[in-house]
Write an enzyme that holds these catalytic residues in place. Structure first.
Site, mmCIF file in Angstrom:
data_model
loop_
_atom_site.group_PDB
_atom_site.id
_atom_site.type_symbol
_atom_site.label_atom_id
_atom_site.label_comp_id
_atom_site.label_asym_id
_atom_site.label_seq_id
_atom_site.Cartn_x
_atom_site.Cartn_y
_atom_site.Cartn_z
ATOM 1 N N SER A 234 4.428 -5.778 7.785
ATOM 2 C CA SER A 234 3.076 -5.199 7.822
ATOM 3 C C SER A 234 3.164 -3.760 8.285
ATOM 4 O O SER A 234 3.971 -3.425 9.154
ATOM 5 C CB SER A 234 2.209 -6.010 8.802
ATOM 6 O OG SER A 234 0.943 -5.396 9.000
ATOM 7 N N HIS A 236 0.131 -2.494 9.219
ATOM 8 C CA HIS A 236 -1.205 -2.484 9.842
ATOM 9 C C HIS A 236 -2.228 -1.937 8.848
ATOM 10 O O HIS A 236 -3.178 -1.247 9.213
ATOM 11 C CB HIS A 236 -1.170 -1.626 11.117
ATOM 12 C CG HIS A 236 -2.098 -2.074 12.216
ATOM 13 N ND1 HIS A 236 -1.664 -2.568 13.417
ATOM 14 C CD2 HIS A 236 -3.456 -2.068 12.302
ATOM 15 C CE1 HIS A 236 -2.698 -2.838 14.197
ATOM 16 N NE2 HIS A 236 -3.796 -2.547 13.534
ATOM 17 N N ARG A 239 -2.868 1.873 8.974
ATOM 18 C CA ARG A 239 -3.723 2.432 10.017
ATOM 19 C C ARG A 239 -2.967 3.019 11.207
ATOM 20 O O ARG A 239 -3.573 3.612 12.089
ATOM 21 C CB ARG A 239 -4.690 1.346 10.518
ATOM 22 C CG ARG A 239 -5.665 0.918 9.451
ATOM 23 C CD ARG A 239 -6.437 -0.324 9.844
ATOM 24 N NE ARG A 239 -7.346 -0.146 10.957
ATOM 25 C CZ ARG A 239 -8.564 0.375 10.863
ATOM 26 N NH1 ARG A 239 -9.010 0.786 9.701
ATOM 27 N NH2 ARG A 239 -9.326 0.478 11.923
ATOM 28 N N ASP A 267 1.653 -8.970 4.987
ATOM 29 C CA ASP A 267 0.272 -8.609 4.644
ATOM 30 C C ASP A 267 0.229 -7.181 4.139
ATOM 31 O O ASP A 267 1.220 -6.468 4.138
ATOM 32 C CB ASP A 267 -0.695 -8.845 5.821
ATOM 33 C CG ASP A 267 -0.580 -7.813 6.946
ATOM 34 O OD1 ASP A 267 0.003 -6.723 6.761
ATOM 35 O OD2 ASP A 267 -1.114 -8.102 8.031
ATOM 36 N N GLY A 268 -0.955 -6.780 3.688
ATOM 37 C CA GLY A 268 -1.158 -5.418 3.192
ATOM 38 C C GLY A 268 -1.450 -5.419 1.706
ATOM 39 O O GLY A 268 -0.548 -5.564 0.879
ATOM 40 N N ILE A 270 -2.834 -7.585 -0.218
ATOM 41 C CA ILE A 270 -2.811 -8.864 -0.940
ATOM 42 C C ILE A 270 -4.265 -9.230 -1.243
ATOM 43 O O ILE A 270 -5.059 -9.436 -0.328
ATOM 44 C CB ILE A 270 -2.096 -9.941 -0.094
ATOM 45 C CG1 ILE A 270 -0.619 -9.547 0.033
ATOM 46 C CG2 ILE A 270 -2.266 -11.330 -0.709
ATOM 47 C CD1 ILE A 270 0.187 -10.406 0.953
ATOM 48 N N ARG A 271 -4.624 -9.258 -2.505
ATOM 49 C CA ARG A 271 -6.029 -9.431 -2.880
ATOM 50 C C ARG A 271 -6.285 -10.604 -3.805
ATOM 51 O O ARG A 271 -7.443 -10.943 -4.055
ATOM 52 C CB ARG A 271 -6.536 -8.138 -3.563
ATOM 53 C CG ARG A 271 -6.535 -6.940 -2.627
ATOM 54 C CD ARG A 271 -7.525 -7.158 -1.479
ATOM 55 N NE ARG A 271 -7.478 -6.086 -0.497
ATOM 56 C CZ ARG A 271 -6.827 -6.161 0.666
ATOM 57 N NH1 ARG A 271 -6.160 -7.259 1.010
ATOM 58 N NH2 ARG A 271 -6.837 -5.149 1.513
ATOM 59 N N ARG A 291 -8.965 -7.246 5.250
ATOM 60 C CA ARG A 291 -10.258 -6.601 4.952
ATOM 61 C C ARG A 291 -11.189 -7.478 4.102
ATOM 62 O O ARG A 291 -12.386 -7.596 4.432
ATOM 63 C CB ARG A 291 -10.017 -5.247 4.287
ATOM 64 C CG ARG A 291 -9.378 -4.196 5.231
ATOM 65 C CD ARG A 291 -9.005 -2.959 4.453
ATOM 66 N NE ARG A 291 -8.462 -1.859 5.239
ATOM 67 C CZ ARG A 291 -7.158 -1.633 5.418
ATOM 68 N NH1 ARG A 291 -6.252 -2.457 4.909
ATOM 69 N NH2 ARG A 291 -6.751 -0.589 6.100
#
Ligand SMILES: Cc1cc2nc3c(=O)[nH]c(=O)nc-3n(C[C@H](O)[C@H](O)[C@H](O)COP(=O)(O)O)c2cc1C
Length: 339
Positions: A234, A236, A239, A267-268, A270-271, A291
Site C-alpha cells: 500500500s 496509503h 496520500r 490496496d490502492g 482496486i475498484r 474510498r
C-alpha cells in the site's frame, strides 16, 4: 435501494470534497487534502487505479461447470471472499465537521458481518474511537481489525491491552503514516520504525500482526524479518508521499521476495472484483478497498456498503467463472496478462 441510488444519495451527503465520480479513479479529487485526494501533485490515487488497468484477464470457458466458491481462510477466519474494507482515520477532517468515523466503523463492521468479511479501522488520533470500535466489534461478530498509527512500542502496547477481552482477528500498524506531518508533530514518535521495534510489537501481540504500507521487496523482507504475519502492499492511496509507483506495479517483486513467508494483502485503486482476481493471480492473498466503501457509507450506511460489497463479490465470481477458476486456489498467474 440499489447501488445507483446509493451513489445519488452519496452526492448529497458526502460534502464538497468528493464529487462521487462515476469511477473513483483519483482524477476528480486530485491533490485535495483534506479530502479524498492524493499528496501534491495529486496523481497517486490515479496511478494506483491505472496500474490495475494494465493487467487483463485471459478468458477460458472450456472447463468444469462446478459452482464458484469465493471463500478463503485468513487470520484463522473463513471469509466469504478475500476482501477487507480499508481503514480511514478521520472523516470529520476530510469530509464534514459533523461526521464521526466511529459511526463509519460501526456500519462497516455491521456490513462486514452480514457479508462475511473483515473491516480494518483507524482512529484519526481520537482515543475514544478504539473504545467505540471494540463495542462495535462485540456487536458485529468481531469483524474489526485495529490499525494503529506509528508510535512508541510502549504506547502501542497500551492500545493492544485495550483488546484484552476482545481479541480481534489480527492487529495492524500502518507504517507509511510516518509520512503524515501531523503525526510526527504530535509527540515526535510517529515517524519511521526500526525492525527491532516492530519485532517487539509482533512479540507482544496475541493475534497475527500486520504491517501496512510496504512498497518494495526490501521493505517486505524487513517486515518478514520483524515477524509480520501479513503485509499490506500500500502507498496509503497516494496520500503520504508523491510519485510512488502503483501498487499493482510493485506487487510482483514483493510476491517474488516473500510469498509463502507471510500473507500478502494489497490496496490502492482496486475498484472491481476483476481487480481482486488480478491481485490474487499475481500472488496476493487478499485485497482492501477504501474510498468507494466510504462513498457507499455516505450513500446508504450499512445497506449502501452491503450493496457495494455484493457488487464486488459478484464481479470476482464472474471473473473466476470466465477464466476457468472455480475456487480461489485455482486462480493462477496464467489467467492474467500484462499489457
Ligand atoms: C480519507 C482517507 C483517510 C485514510 N485514513 C487512513 C488511516 O487512518 N489509516 C490507514 O492505514 N490508512 C488510511 N487511509 C488509506 C486507505 O486505508 C488505503 O490504504 C488507501 O486509500 C488506498 O485504497 P483506495 O485506493 O481503495 O482508496 C486513508 C485513505 C483516505 C482516502
Amino acid at each position: 435501494m440499489n447501488y445507483e441510488e446509493v451513489l445519488t444519495n452519496a452526492k448529497k451527503n458526502i460534502g464538497p470534497n468528493c464529487k462521487v465520480c462515476p469511477v473513483c479513479n483519483g482524477l476528480g479529487c486530485g491533490n485535495l487534502m483534506p479530502g479524498p485526494g492524493s499528496k501534491a501533485p495529486g496523481n497517486g490515487a490515479h496511478d494506483n487505479y491505472t496500474a490495475w488497468r494494465k493487467i487483463r484477464l485471459n478468458m477460458d470457458t472450456i472447463g468444469s461447470p462446478d459452482p464458484i466458491d469465493t471463500s478463503v481462510e485468513l487470520f484463522g477466519r473463513k471469509l466469504a471472499f478475500p476482501l477487507l474494507t480499508a481503514p480511514i482515520g478521520s472523516i470529520r477532517l476530510q469530509f464534514n465537521p459533523s461526521d464521526d468515523v466511529a459511526d463509519f466503523n460501526e456500519k462497516c463492521m455491521a456490513a462486514c458481518e452480514t457479508r462475511g468479511i473483515l473491516h480494518a479501522y483507524g482512529n484519526g488520533l481520537e482515543q475514544r474511537i478504539w473504545d467505540e470500535a471494540i463495542l462495535s466489534g462485540r456487536r458485529h461478530g468481531n469483524t474489526g481489525i485495529p490499525v494503529f498509527n506509528p508510535d512508541t512500542p510502549e504506547n502501542i502496547e497500551k492500545l493492544m491491552d485495550l483488546y484484552h477481552n476482545d481479541l480481534p482477528a489480527a492487529m495492524c500498524m500502518v507504517l507509511d503514516s510516518a509520512g503524515l506531518p501531523h503525526l510526527r508533530k504530535l509527540n515526535g514518535k510517529g515517524g519511521t520504525k526500526t525492525i527491532g521495534e516492530l519485532r517487539r510489537l509482533k512479540a507482544y501481540s496475541k493475534v497475527p500482526m500486520i504491517f501496512k504500507g510496504i512498497m518494495t521487496a526490501e521493505g517486505a523482507r524487513k517486515a518478514v524479518d520483524a515477524g509480520a504475519d501479513a503485509i499490506i502492499v500500500s502507498n496509503h492511496g497516494g496520500r503520504v508521499v508523491p510519485e510512488t509507483p502503483g501498487t499493482a506495479d510493485v506487487l510482483p517483486e514483493i510476491v517474488d521476495a516473500v510469498k509463502g513467508e507471510t500473507k500478502i494483502l494489497v490496496d490502492g485503486g482496486i475498484r472491481y472484483g476483476s481487480d481482486i482476481f488480478k491481485a490474487l493471480a499475481m500472488g496476493a492473498d487478499a485485497c482492501l478497498i477504501c474510498r468507494p466503501v466510504l462513498i457507499a457509507y455516505y450513500g446508504g450506511g450499512q445497506e449502501g456498503i452491503e450493496l457495494y460489497l455484493d457488487r464486488i463479490r459478484a464481479e470476482l465470481s464472474d471473473a473466476m467463472y470466465m477464466c476457468g477458476a472455480r475456487k480461489i486456489p485455482d486462480i493462477t498467474n496464467r489467467m492474467i496478462r500484462r499489457m
